[in-house]
Write an enzyme that holds these catalytic residues in place. Structure first.
Site: not given
Length: 333
Positions: A213, A218, A247
């Site tokens: 990220n 993102h 995640e």
């Protein structure tokens, strides 16, 4: 379901009081002792069902029997009393009560039965009232069907809206996976029926996802999450995959022993390892660490998640991109 139960509790008490009042009227004014007995019985059943519903202990059969008991009393009253007594007016209230208590399908059946019974009662009126038969029949059919249609449409759209809201509340908007709330519901539903077979649960965490990220943005991270979710759903089925963290995914395999769950986890791990995206000419890859745990139906979800989470941390401590499992069978306390 809880809404229906609250409605049942809210309706049974006033209906019981009304039925008891009508029973006194039947005894002292009409001297209709059979009808009064039925009304007292219905009142007693109303209070009993109120007590059950207040504690969320009523069953579908009890609710349906309550509905059909009401149909019988109204139909019997209409048959045994002169048409000018106005018992027929109660018919227009019944579709509303039925749809509120038992929903679209059972409500439509109960309403249809009421309609036919009351229509036959109209046709059996005494000959001296036959001149009123045609306008009475026309007005009854028009009014009853109007209330029936309104009740059906309202409950149909209410059920659809409720189902849509439940789906929205149970799903993750990004990955379309079920969320933690749905996991709790699924687990509770499964454990409501005791079984003796072993099941398995795995927690899957994407390795170094924060780094992806931070480095690639993102949008790439979200795309990876979506692809992992699709992969998991294709491997074990949509109903078994839950997103429980940023995640982190949970896979529940009811009725699957741990050795089989580990084989499935290894297949998933290898396929995730092959996922890749190109961002600014650079290949973005991802791996996953998985912790798996077996459990029985008497195990609490919290204990299972703790067990699988401990295995997940061990998998990460071993260098990530691997699987750690245990046959712990943690018991509910």
């Amino acid at each position: 379901m809880r809404i229906k139960t609250r409605l049942l509790a809210g309706l049974t008490m006033p209906l019981g009081m009304i039925s008891l009042t009508l029973a006194l009227y039947s005894i002292h004014i009409q001297h209709a002792y059979t009808l009064a007995t039925l009304e007292v019985a219905y009142s007693a059943y109303s209070f009993y069902l109120y007590r059950r519903a207040s504690r969320y202990q009523q069953t579908n059969i009890q609710t349906l029997s309550y509905v059909y008991f009401l149909i019988f009393i109204v139909a019997y009253s209409t048959r045994t009393n002169p048409i000018y007594d106005g018992i027929l007016f109660w018919s227009f209230l019944l579709p509303i009560i039925f749809y509120l208590l038992v929903g679209t399908k059972q409500g439509s059946i109960a309403t249809g039965i009421t309609f036919l019974l009351q229509l036959t009662a109209i046709f059996s009126v005494e000959e001296k009232y036959s001149e009123f038969l045609e306008p009475l029949t026309i007005n009854f059919i028009a009014c009853f069907i109007s209330v029936w249609i309104a009740s059906h449409l309202y409950e149909f759209h209410r059920e659809n809206t409720e189902n849509s809201l439940q789906i929205l509340a149970s799903k993750d908007t990004l990955t379309n996976c079920y969320n933690r709330l749905a996991l709790i519901r699924s687990f509770n539903q499964h454990n409501s029926t005791p079984t003796h077979y072993t099941s398995s649960l795995m927690l899957l965490d994407l390795d170094f996802f924060k780094h992806i990220n931070d480095e690639f943005g993102h949008s790439i991270g979200d795309a990876l999450l979506v692809e992992v979710a699709k992969l998991l759903q294709s491997e074990v089925g949509e109903d078994n995959v839950f997103r429980v963290g940023g995640e982190e995914f949970c896979v529940v395999l009811f009725g699957t022993q741990l050795f089989r769950a580990v084989d499935i986890a290894e297949n998933i791990r290898l396929k995730i390892e092959k996922l890749s995206f190109l961002e600014m000419g650079e290949e973005v890859k991802i791996t996953a660490s998985i912790g798996a745990c077996s459990f029985h139906c008497d195990t609490s979800l919290n204990d299972i998640l703790k067990c699988a989470d401990a295995q997940l941390y061990q998998a990460k401590d071993r260098g990530r991109n691997n699987i750690k499992s245990t046959l712990g069978y943690p018991k509910a306390i």
